[in-house]
Design a protein around this motif. Sequence first.
Motif, PDB file in Angstrom:
ATOM      1  N   ASP A  67       0.825  -1.215   0.000  1.00 51.84           N
ATOM      2  CA  ASP A  67       0.000   0.000   0.000  1.00 51.84           C
ATOM      3  C   ASP A  67       0.855   1.260   0.000  1.00 51.84           C
ATOM      4  N   LEU A  68       2.113   1.124   0.414  1.00 49.45           N
ATOM      5  CA  LEU A  68       3.014   2.274   0.517  1.00 49.45           C
ATOM      6  C   LEU A  68       4.452   1.767   0.538  1.00 49.45           C
ATOM      7  N   VAL A  69       5.364   2.557  -0.061  1.00 45.92           N
ATOM      8  CA  VAL A  69       6.792   2.216  -0.035  1.00 45.92           C
ATOM      9  C   VAL A  69       7.571   3.389   0.554  1.00 45.92           C
ATOM     10  N   LEU A  70       8.421   3.099   1.536  1.00 45.23           N
ATOM     11  CA  LEU A  70       9.397   4.062   2.042  1.00 45.23           C
ATOM     12  C   LEU A  70      10.726   3.679   1.409  1.00 45.23           C
ATOM     13  N   LEU A  71      11.263   4.537   0.554  1.00 42.72           N
ATOM     14  CA  LEU A  71      12.390   4.180  -0.307  1.00 42.72           C
ATOM     15  C   LEU A  71      13.584   5.099  -0.074  1.00 42.72           C
ATOM     16  N   ASP A  72      14.696   4.500   0.335  1.00 43.58           N
ATOM     17  CA  ASP A  72      15.935   5.254   0.535  1.00 43.58           C
ATOM     18  C   ASP A  72      16.534   5.627  -0.824  1.00 43.58           C
ATOM     19  N   ILE A  73      17.120   6.808  -0.912  1.00 42.96           N
ATOM     20  CA  ILE A  73      17.705   7.241  -2.184  1.00 42.96           C
ATOM     21  C   ILE A  73      19.072   6.607  -2.405  1.00 42.96           C
ATOM     22  N   THR A 100       2.123   1.616  -8.767  1.00 41.30           N
ATOM     23  CA  THR A 100       0.692   1.641  -8.440  1.00 41.30           C
ATOM     24  C   THR A 100       0.451   1.969  -6.980  1.00 41.30           C
ATOM     25  N   MET A 101       1.517   2.284  -6.252  1.00 37.03           N
ATOM     26  CA  MET A 101       1.419   2.597  -4.820  1.00 37.03           C
ATOM     27  C   MET A 101       2.164   3.898  -4.556  1.00 37.03           C
ATOM     28  N   PRO A 102       1.792   4.637  -3.524  1.00 33.74           N
ATOM     29  CA  PRO A 102       2.528   5.853  -3.183  1.00 33.74           C
ATOM     30  C   PRO A 102       3.930   5.513  -2.682  1.00 33.74           C
ATOM     31  N   VAL A 103       4.887   6.380  -3.004  1.00 34.78           N
ATOM     32  CA  VAL A 103       6.275   6.185  -2.587  1.00 34.78           C
ATOM     33  C   VAL A 103       6.762   7.435  -1.861  1.00 34.78           C
ATOM     34  N   ILE A 104       7.308   7.239  -0.669  1.00 40.50           N
ATOM     35  CA  ILE A 104       7.927   8.315   0.094  1.00 40.50           C
ATOM     36  C   ILE A 104       9.438   8.091   0.059  1.00 40.50           C
ATOM     37  N   MET A 105      10.181   9.066  -0.435  1.00 32.34           N
ATOM     38  CA  MET A 105      11.632   8.958  -0.529  1.00 32.34           C
ATOM     39  C   MET A 105      12.264   9.381   0.794  1.00 32.34           C
TER      40      MET A 105
END
Length: 235
Positions: A47-53, A74-79
């Motif tokens: 449902d959500l991805v927390l993604l390190d740069i 297809t899901m929200p991504v927070i960098m």
Amino acid sequence: MATILVVDDELGIRALLSEILSDEGHTIELAENAQRARAVRERMRPDLVLLDIWMPDVDGVTLLKEWGSSGQLTMPVIMMSGHGTIDTAVEATKYGAIAFLEKPITLQKLLRAVEQALVKTAPRPAPVVGLPSYSRSEMLLPPSHQPVSLNSGVSTPQPSLPAQGLASEQLFELDRPLREARDAFEKSYFEFHLAKENGSMTRVAEKTGLERTHLYRKLKQLGVDLSRNKRSNGI
């Protein structure tokens, strides 16, 4: 609650985010690099991805572009990044990220960003046909004052509750952000159980189903006054 994929090459960051978000009721999947993140994304739809740069194999922005170009975004991504710049944040937003968190990430910013991301992408509930509608003022009344719609169309009040039963009733302001409303409810909930158990953290942990350490951290986060419920032999 949501299924959240945390992608970060630092074990400590993954563990901390997993613990915090699990305490909030979410299901957490972990990935230490882009390869693992791809595998998790293939296996499920978070449902959500927390993604390190900054990651050793493929950086987060490149993975974000990849998902976008292949139709998998297809899901929200927070960098997330401890070395990010405004240009990096703008670039990530351009390729589909909905937010950017700078490390070290505070608890308040993390939870607010996650909540906003999930609220924005949550489907709107379908209207329910045939149920009576209530005004906002009626919704805020205690149950004993709520009208009940009968098939005859006549509204009658429910019987009043005993006076002792009303001691634990609380009215909550609904016209506020979800996080604030939930915090207000949780604070009253824990204060009620602390008073009922004479301040015993052990018994409150058993009643609420939380580990003692998680319970203590939750109470501190909500601003519950623990000294008021301390017993002579301690908490």
